[in-house]
Design a protein around this motif. Structure first.
Motif: not given
Length: 140
Positions: A74-83
């Motif tokens: 679960l990398p802490a980058d900008n891939r997540w939709r929950h922003r």
């Protein structure tokens, strides 16, 4: 019911970094008061959408290994939709699907029945929430 079910909420300061916080001593202290030598079940529950409960070895590097594995998964980058929140915060909301927000454990003669190297831990990757609650419940 008060004699068969007892519950207490712990306030845990997790700070501003990812953490694996050992709850084992707090669980034992709670059982000293609640179980009074009886058999039953201890439920440990964290009522937060971005934290979990695990049973694992601590103190020999396993806690850091868990955080490293979670960072890989679960990398802490900008891939997540929950922003909302800090960058990569969306991953914190996925964490409870991998590290559930609860554990139910056997209590025998008032003592938590863990294996030799097992501890009960709070896993928190959310660096924006510095305070957590953990509910301990004993059912005889």
């Amino acid at each position: 019911m008060a004699d068969t079910f007892t519950t207490r909420t712990l306030d845990i300061a997790t700070g501003s970094s990812e953490t694996v916080h050992d709850l084992t001593a707090a669980c034992a202290a709670f059982l000293d008061d609640a179980a009074r030598g009886r058999d039953g079940l201890l439920n440990v529950f964290v009522p937060h959408a971005t934290a979990g409960i695990a049973v694992m070895e601590t103190g020999a590097g396993s806690d850091d290994d868990l955080l490293a594995a979670l960072h890989d998964l679960l990398p802490a980058d900008n891939r997540w939709r929950h922003r909302h929140g800090t960058p990569g915060h969306g991953r914190d909301h996925v964490l409870p699907a991998l590290v559930p927000p609860h554990a139910t454990l056997p209590v025998i003669n008032g003592h938590l029945e863990l294996g030799t190297w097992q501890s009960v831990v709070l896993v928190d990757t959310n660096v924006s929430n510095h305070n957590r609650q953990v509910r301990l419940s004993f059912l005889a």
